[in-house]
Design a protein around this motif. Structure first.
Motif: not given
Length: 110
Positions: A42-66
């Motif tokens: 968990l100490g090795r892989y959880l921070p990267a998983g959380i960062m990946a999840l935040l990036v996906v949420i960020f991309l879906l919310q803030s990107g202008h998809w026009q």
């Protein structure tokens, strides 16, 4: 002391106690188990998983998809963050560079 002041102070104290408790409990219970394989995994892989999840949420919310830019305002900084992190292995550097790139795109082109 007014009723609103008492409510506000008690709310802040309860929130501070809850935050402190949730931050300290994992160390209190898992401190002796630091060599357990599950804790190390968990100490090795959880921070990267959380960062990946935040990036996906960020991309879906803030990107202008026009049609004209098709989300490149979010995909370019995300790619920069991934590339810098894989190259330098410095989370702070990659996050700062990605944030600066995102803000530059937002201020310049949109």
């Amino acid at each position: 002391m007014a009723s609103e002041d008492f409510y506000l102070i008690s709310f802040i104290l309860v929130a501070a106690a809850a935050t402190l408790t949730t931050r300290l409990l994992p160390f209190a219970f898992l401190g002796k188990q630091s060599h357990h394989p599950l804790v190390q995994h968990l100490g090795r892989y959880l921070p990267a998983g959380i960062m990946a999840l935040l990036v996906v949420i960020f991309l879906l919310q803030s990107g202008h998809w026009q049609q004209p830019i098709l989300g490149l305002d979010a995909l370019i900084p995300a790619g920069l963050v991934v590339a810098l992190h894989l190259w330098k292995r410095n989370a702070l550097l990659s996050m700062l560079a990605g944030t600066a790139c995102y803000m530059l795109i937002q201020q310049s082109f949109l």
